[in-house]
Design an enzyme around this catalytic site. Structure first.
Site, PDB file in Angstrom:
ATOM      1  N   CYS A 175       0.874  -1.173   0.000  1.00 29.30           N
ATOM      2  CA  CYS A 175       0.000   0.000   0.000  1.00 29.30           C
ATOM      3  C   CYS A 175       0.906   1.216   0.000  1.00 29.30           C
ATOM      4  O   CYS A 175       1.569   1.508   1.001  1.00 29.30           O
ATOM      5  CB  CYS A 175      -0.931   0.007   1.211  1.00 29.30           C
ATOM      6  SG  CYS A 175      -1.955   1.496   1.306  1.00 29.30           S
ATOM      7  N   CYS A 221      -4.829   6.007  -4.282  1.00 28.42           N
ATOM      8  CA  CYS A 221      -4.158   4.712  -4.169  1.00 28.42           C
ATOM      9  C   CYS A 221      -2.734   4.903  -4.663  1.00 28.42           C
ATOM     10  O   CYS A 221      -2.507   5.098  -5.861  1.00 28.42           O
ATOM     11  CB  CYS A 221      -4.884   3.652  -4.987  1.00 28.42           C
ATOM     12  SG  CYS A 221      -4.065   2.044  -5.003  1.00 28.42           S
TER      13      CYS A 221
END
Length: 274
Positions: A73, A217
């Site tokens: 992430c 993201c």
């Protein structure tokens, strides 16, 4: 259990210190914590653990809101670096961490910005993982909604990237789940919808695996730029505009690591009984 709430361009996280606290999390507990009405609420939960390798500083674990654990992430990595500094767990400017699929270097640039060495993009289909006989710059994927042309890459997690004419009209919430769960992605995938503004600028929306569309993201931005460079539509330094803000992505091409620079914001500290 003590925790911090943080965000990277609106992609929000519950961050937990597992170095000075004993932390045991089940999928059910994570789902309850992720509930925005009855829990803390977040896109992902980040867990800081002691290093598995004595040459590294920490181990970095990521859990989606549905309780599933993932290997990468990017926005979380920036918040991870800011968190361990704010909590006095390290005073280093360059922070070396391991993840489920590799190693990363997180560099504090100033009070807000963090630069992350995301490693080299992975193109080999079997390593993404993606079902294909060989690497191609473009793949055809068929769904019940439409057939799309896309690029596929792993940034430690699988990304499928398709170009759209207008980011505001992209069928993110209709096509996103169909591609996320497509049979050719055995571990599912994050789906990026990319509008190329020019060779140094894109607009992007991402339907994240296990989380749905998020404000930003980081690994998705990295994957989109890598795909765009491989397809010959982008240069080596690209601004990525996401709903929550902008990231700067740099990649010199195959054989080189990819770098992401962006904000990491601390919102508040809290305590919750499990």
């Amino acid at each position: 259990m003590q925790f911090s709430k943080m965000h990277g361009l609106g992609n929000d996280f519950m961050v937990i210190d597992g170095v000075t606290q004993n932390v045991y999390l089940t999928e059910d507990v994570i789902r309850k914590l992720a509930d925005r009405h009855r829990g803390v609420g977040f896109d992902q939960l980040l867990l800081v653990e002691p290093p598995y390798d004595p040459e590294l500083d920490f181990h970095y674990r990521i859990f989606n809101a549905d309780g599933s654990e993932v290997a990468q992430c990017g926005n979380g990595a920036r918040c991870f670096a800011r968190f361990v500094t704010l909590k006095g767990l390290t005073n280093k400017q360059d922070i070396h961490v391991s993840t489920a699929k590799g190693k990363m270097v997180l560099t504090l640039k100033d009070e807000e910005k963090v630069r992350v060495n995301m490693g080299e993009p992975i193109w080999e289909p079997a390593q993404v993982p993606f079902t294909a006989n060989k690497f191609e710059k473009n793949y055809i994927l068929r769904t019940d909604l439409q057939t799309v042309l896309c690029g596929v890459v792993s940034m430690g997690n699988p990304h499928c990237v398709l170009q759209v004419e207008d980011i505001n009209l992209a069928p993110v919430n209709e096509l996103g789940p169909l591609l996320e769960n497509h049979e050719r992605f055995p571990e599912r995938a994050n789906i990026g919808f990319m509008q190329v503004v020019n060779r140094n600028h894109i607009k992007l929306r991402v339907f994240e695996r296990g989380a749905g569309e998020t404000q930003a993201c980081g690994s998705g931005a990295c994957g989109a730029v890598a795909v765009g460079i491989m397809q010959g539509v982008l240069d080596n330094n690209v601004q990525v505009d996401l709903p929550g803000g902008s990231l700067q992505i740099e990649w010199e091409g195959v054989g080189h690591p990819l770098y992401m620079t962006g904000d990491a914001t601390h919102i508040y500290d809290g305590f919750i009984k499990l």
